[in-house]
Write an enzyme that holds these catalytic residues in place. Sequence first.
Site, PDB file in Angstrom:
ATOM      1  N   GLY A  31     -41.819   0.436  87.336  1.00 15.07           N
ATOM      2  CA  GLY A  31     -41.046   0.604  86.110  1.00 15.07           C
ATOM      3  C   GLY A  31     -39.560   0.803  86.349  1.00 15.07           C
ATOM      4  N   TYR A  32     -38.858   1.223  85.272  1.00 16.87           N
ATOM      5  CA  TYR A  32     -37.410   1.311  85.228  1.00 16.87           C
ATOM      6  C   TYR A  32     -36.844  -0.052  85.612  1.00 16.87           C
ATOM      7  CZ  TYR A  32     -33.503   4.311  84.250  1.00 16.87           C
ATOM      8  OH  TYR A  32     -32.426   4.897  83.635  1.00 16.87           O
ATOM      9  N   GLY A  36     -33.970  -7.396  89.227  1.00 25.95           N
ATOM     10  CA  GLY A  36     -34.879  -7.750  90.333  1.00 25.95           C
ATOM     11  C   GLY A  36     -36.291  -7.944  89.800  1.00 25.95           C
ATOM     12  N   HIS A  37     -36.778  -6.932  89.066  1.00 22.28           N
ATOM     13  CA  HIS A  37     -38.109  -7.038  88.451  1.00 22.28           C
ATOM     14  C   HIS A  37     -38.154  -8.222  87.484  1.00 22.28           C
ATOM     15  CE1 HIS A  37     -37.768  -2.495  89.042  1.00 22.28           C
ATOM     16  NE2 HIS A  37     -38.834  -2.787  89.764  1.00 22.28           N
ATOM     17  N   LYS A 149     -37.222  -7.725  98.648  1.00 14.55           N
ATOM     18  CA  LYS A 149     -36.480  -6.465  98.781  1.00 14.55           C
ATOM     19  C   LYS A 149     -37.302  -5.459  99.587  1.00 14.55           C
ATOM     20  CE  LYS A 149     -34.072  -2.731  97.476  1.00 14.55           C
ATOM     21  NZ  LYS A 149     -35.024  -1.788  96.992  1.00 14.55           N
ATOM     22  N   ASP A 150     -38.629  -5.436  99.322  1.00 12.53           N
ATOM     23  CA  ASP A 150     -39.546  -4.589 100.077  1.00 12.53           C
ATOM     24  C   ASP A 150     -40.298  -5.491 101.050  1.00 12.53           C
ATOM     25  OD1 ASP A 150     -39.566  -1.832  98.406  1.00 12.53           O
ATOM     26  OD2 ASP A 150     -39.348  -3.534  97.067  1.00 12.53           O
ATOM     27  N   LYS A 184     -30.450  -4.618  94.073  1.00  8.46           N
ATOM     28  CA  LYS A 184     -30.821  -3.857  92.873  1.00  8.46           C
ATOM     29  C   LYS A 184     -32.036  -2.995  93.182  1.00  8.46           C
ATOM     30  CE  LYS A 184     -28.814  -6.813  89.429  1.00  8.46           C
ATOM     31  NZ  LYS A 184     -28.027  -6.101  88.423  1.00  8.46           N
ATOM     32  N   SER A 185     -32.008  -1.781  92.671  1.00  5.84           N
ATOM     33  CA  SER A 185     -33.121  -0.852  92.901  1.00  5.84           C
ATOM     34  C   SER A 185     -33.120   0.191  91.798  1.00  5.84           C
ATOM     35  CB  SER A 185     -32.929  -0.155  94.256  1.00  5.84           C
ATOM     36  OG  SER A 185     -33.769   0.973  94.340  1.00  5.84           O
ATOM     37  N   SER A 186     -34.310   0.616  91.389  1.00  4.00           N
ATOM     38  CA  SER A 186     -34.391   1.692  90.382  1.00  4.00           C
ATOM     39  C   SER A 186     -33.708   2.944  90.925  1.00  4.00           C
ATOM     40  CB  SER A 186     -35.853   1.999  90.059  1.00  4.00           C
ATOM     41  OG  SER A 186     -36.526   0.816  89.688  1.00  4.00           O
TER      42      SER A 186
HETATM   43  P1  AMP Z   1     -40.699  -1.257  92.442  1.00  5.64           P
HETATM   44  O1  AMP Z   1     -40.725  -1.033  90.977  1.00  5.64           O
HETATM   45  O2  AMP Z   1     -39.435  -0.790  93.101  1.00  5.64           O
HETATM   46  O3  AMP Z   1     -41.954  -0.790  93.121  1.00  5.64           O
HETATM   47  O4  AMP Z   1     -40.670  -2.833  92.649  1.00  5.64           O
HETATM   48  C1  AMP Z   1     -41.636  -3.654  92.067  1.00  5.64           C
HETATM   49  C2  AMP Z   1     -41.490  -5.042  92.617  1.00  5.64           C
HETATM   50  O5  AMP Z   1     -40.170  -5.539  92.333  1.00  5.64           O
HETATM   51  C3  AMP Z   1     -41.653  -5.094  94.153  1.00  5.64           C
HETATM   52  O6  AMP Z   1     -42.368  -6.262  94.508  1.00  5.64           O
HETATM   53  C4  AMP Z   1     -40.232  -5.135  94.621  1.00  5.64           C
HETATM   54  O7  AMP Z   1     -40.074  -5.753  95.888  1.00  5.64           O
HETATM   55  C5  AMP Z   1     -39.578  -5.963  93.536  1.00  5.64           C
HETATM   56  N1  AMP Z   1     -38.143  -5.715  93.523  1.00  5.64           N
HETATM   57  C6  AMP Z   1     -37.514  -4.514  93.433  1.00  5.64           C
HETATM   58  N2  AMP Z   1     -36.175  -4.658  93.526  1.00  5.64           N
HETATM   59  C7  AMP Z   1     -35.952  -5.981  93.693  1.00  5.64           C
HETATM   60  C8  AMP Z   1     -34.774  -6.772  93.870  1.00  5.64           C
HETATM   61  N3  AMP Z   1     -33.555  -6.242  93.904  1.00  5.64           N
HETATM   62  N4  AMP Z   1     -34.924  -8.108  94.009  1.00  5.64           N
HETATM   63  C9  AMP Z   1     -36.165  -8.673  93.987  1.00  5.64           C
HETATM   64  N5  AMP Z   1     -37.303  -7.985  93.839  1.00  5.64           N
HETATM   65  C10 AMP Z   1     -37.205  -6.659  93.692  1.00  5.64           C
END
Ligand code: AMP
Length: 285
Positions: A31-32, A36-37, A149-150, A184-186
């Site tokens: 979420g958030y 990227g998401h 990103k991960d 980008k990151s939450s």
């Molecule tokens: P998260 O909510 O941070 O667990 O991320 C959920 C999904 O979105 C994961 O597969 C992440 O790798 C992807 N994600 C997060 N940030 C980015 C980004 N900046 N660019 C591309 N994918 C992203």
Amino acid sequence: MKVVNTIEEVRAIVKEWKSNGLSIGLVPTMGYLHEGHASLIKKASQENDRVVVSDFVNPTQFAPNEDFESYPRDIEHDSAVAEENGADIIFNPDVEEMYDSKAVTFVNMTGPTEELCGKSRPIHFKGVCTVVSKLFNIVTPDKAYFGQKDAQQLAVIMKMVKDLNFGVEIVPCPIVRELDGLAKSSRNTYLSPEERKSALVLHKALNAVKKLILDGEKDTRILEEKLTQIIHTEPLAKIDYAEIVSFPDIVPLDYLKGDFLVAVAVYIGRTRLIDNFIIENGEEK
Ligand code: AMP
């Protein structure tokens, strides 16, 4: 677009879709949602008839000293982003819905979980593999979308799908960045204005090393030293790791050979940020 809170309701909707022969894409998130998401959701909606976005801050992938409680949450904002990018449902269960209080079954992996983030966050990938397995079983998607990103998480999930014969295709998606290069990151929301400027050092260090690699440097000790040296120019930065490993096996390399991942995890103040690039067949992925 509909917000769904129960596993039973997701299963009923998916059953209906499947009986009509529709393909399903899953985008697992905590979420958030940011761009990227959004890029993952958009790609999923281009490639599937229906898209499920899961929105769940998964407690089992956080250690007790980590930011599970403070992790940002905003389901209304997330619903709007998911809808704009073509999602059909957003699955937003609470912890009790996802985890039976008496659950004793978890998905654990050796190999690619043991380096990089696995060293500093020893329980992290057990939580990730468990929750992603549960989501695969609940949603039964044809394809699931994960961000580079991960990168280690992507490698771990690809391996888990192969080893456990999940019938889902994993689709890797490129890193989406801010205009100045910060991934980008939450968690970027935790950064003060001063920290936000310092956070650029991750991208700067990775770019410098990419240039050295293009110039022919193959000794990973020299390359890793360069990463460390640049990151240390930033007083607010504290390195968790700055390493080069094979991809997708995630094994440390002495010399560059085959496909590899250059990855960094850096604390900027109290916020832990990660970034990376992957070289596949001699080119950036
Ligand atoms: P998260 O909510 O941070 O667990 O991320 C959920 C999904 O979105 C994961 O597969 C992440 O790798 C992807 N994600 C997060 N940030 C980015 C980004 N900046 N660019 C591309 N994918 C992203």
